[in-house]
Design a protein around this motif. Structure first.
Motif, short mmCIF file in Angstrom:
data_model
loop_
_atom_site.label_atom_id
_atom_site.label_comp_id
_atom_site.label_asym_id
_atom_site.label_seq_id
_atom_site.Cartn_x
_atom_site.Cartn_y
_atom_site.Cartn_z
N LEU A 90 2.08 9.19 5.85
CA LEU A 90 1.43 10.35 6.47
C LEU A 90 -0.06 10.38 6.13
CD1 LEU A 90 3.71 13.50 6.01
CD2 LEU A 90 3.07 12.38 8.13
N ALA A 91 -0.86 10.70 7.11
CA ALA A 91 -2.29 10.91 6.87
C ALA A 91 -2.44 12.09 5.91
CB ALA A 91 -3.01 11.19 8.18
N PRO A 92 -3.47 12.07 5.07
CA PRO A 92 -3.63 13.14 4.07
C PRO A 92 -3.60 14.56 4.65
CG PRO A 92 -5.11 11.35 3.57
CD PRO A 92 -4.47 11.03 4.90
N TRP A 93 -4.25 14.78 5.76
CA TRP A 93 -4.30 16.14 6.30
C TRP A 93 -2.98 16.52 6.96
CZ3 TRP A 93 -7.46 18.63 3.63
CH2 TRP A 93 -8.61 18.01 3.14
N ALA B 109 0.83 -1.20 0.00
CA ALA B 109 0.00 0.00 0.00
C ALA B 109 0.87 1.25 0.00
CB ALA B 109 -0.94 0.00 1.20
N TRP B 110 1.94 1.27 0.78
CA TRP B 110 2.82 2.44 0.82
C TRP B 110 3.53 2.62 -0.51
CZ3 TRP B 110 4.84 0.40 6.03
CH2 TRP B 110 3.93 0.72 7.04
N ALA B 111 4.00 1.53 -1.09
CA ALA B 111 4.68 1.61 -2.39
C ALA B 111 3.71 2.10 -3.45
CB ALA B 111 5.26 0.25 -2.77
N SER B 112 2.48 1.61 -3.39
CA SER B 112 1.45 2.04 -4.34
C SER B 112 1.13 3.52 -4.18
CB SER B 112 0.20 1.19 -4.14
OG SER B 112 -0.82 1.62 -4.99
N ARG B 113 1.02 3.98 -2.94
CA ARG B 113 0.76 5.42 -2.69
C ARG B 113 1.90 6.26 -3.23
NH1 ARG B 113 -0.77 4.54 3.42
NH2 ARG B 113 -2.71 3.43 3.07
N ARG B 114 3.10 5.79 -3.04
CA ARG B 114 4.27 6.54 -3.53
C ARG B 114 4.23 6.63 -5.06
NH1 ARG B 114 8.67 4.57 -0.57
NH2 ARG B 114 8.47 6.40 0.73
N ALA B 115 3.92 5.52 -5.72
CA ALA B 115 3.85 5.51 -7.19
C ALA B 115 2.76 6.44 -7.70
CB ALA B 115 3.63 4.09 -7.70
N VAL B 116 1.60 6.41 -7.06
CA VAL B 116 0.50 7.30 -7.46
C VAL B 116 0.89 8.75 -7.24
CG1 VAL B 116 -1.87 8.00 -6.89
CG2 VAL B 116 -1.31 5.57 -7.14
N ARG C 122 -7.36 6.49 -0.30
CA ARG C 122 -6.95 5.63 0.82
C ARG C 122 -8.13 4.86 1.40
NH1 ARG C 122 -1.98 8.27 3.85
NH2 ARG C 122 -2.62 6.83 5.47
N ARG C 123 -9.29 5.47 1.35
CA ARG C 123 -10.50 4.83 1.88
C ARG C 123 -11.00 3.74 0.92
NH1 ARG C 123 -14.72 8.98 2.52
NH2 ARG C 123 -13.20 9.93 3.87
N ASN C 124 -10.88 3.99 -0.39
CA ASN C 124 -11.37 3.07 -1.43
C ASN C 124 -10.22 2.70 -2.35
OD1 ASN C 124 -14.08 3.48 -0.53
ND2 ASN C 124 -14.07 5.43 -1.61
N PRO C 125 -9.32 1.82 -1.93
CA PRO C 125 -8.14 1.55 -2.74
C PRO C 125 -8.36 0.71 -3.97
CG PRO C 125 -8.14 0.18 -0.77
CD PRO C 125 -9.33 1.10 -0.68
#
Length: 131
Positions: A61-64, A7-14, A127-130
């Protein structure tokens, strides 16, 4: 790869992909528009770009929280323009001018938030709907 790590790697790529898109849109706005629209769209897009870079660097990090870090960075750059350093560097380098700017403009402080807020909201939704 562990699910959480994935999930972290995917967030980084996005986030990196989003940064490239925001950068391209910013360059297009700079090239094909002008005046107040180009100025304030550029400020908002700068905030969006910084947000995506924060998420790319720290995907946990959380979005906010990422939004707060990005906004703090943007404001630090803007308030730094009250000194002569960014203007001096901007005269010597196009890159410095794009990153640091040259002149303090109080409405830019709001403009950064305008660019960061939708990115943080989109990050929260993803993040809520991956799926």
């Amino acid at each position: 790869m562990e699910p959480l790590r994935w999930a972290w790697a995917s967030r980084r790529a996005v986030a990196i992909l989003a940064a490239v898109i925001v950068l391209l849109v910013g360059l297009a706005v700079r090239k094909w528009t002008g005046g107040a629209f180009a100025k304030y769209a550029g400020v908002a897009l700068y905030g969006s770009l910084i947000y995506t870079l924060v998420v790319a660097i720290a995907p946990r990090l959380a979005p906010w929280r990422a939004a707060a870090v990005a906004l703090g960075f943007c404001w630090a750059i803007e308030f730094g323009q009250l000194s002569s350093i960014p203007a001096s560097l901007s005269k010597r380098s196009m890159l410095a001018r794009l990153v640091l700017g040259s002149t303090f403009n109080a409405p830019d402080l709001f403009g950064y938030a305008v660019g960061i807020a939708p990115m943080a909201w989109g990050n929260k939704v993803l993040r809520r709907n991956p799926s």
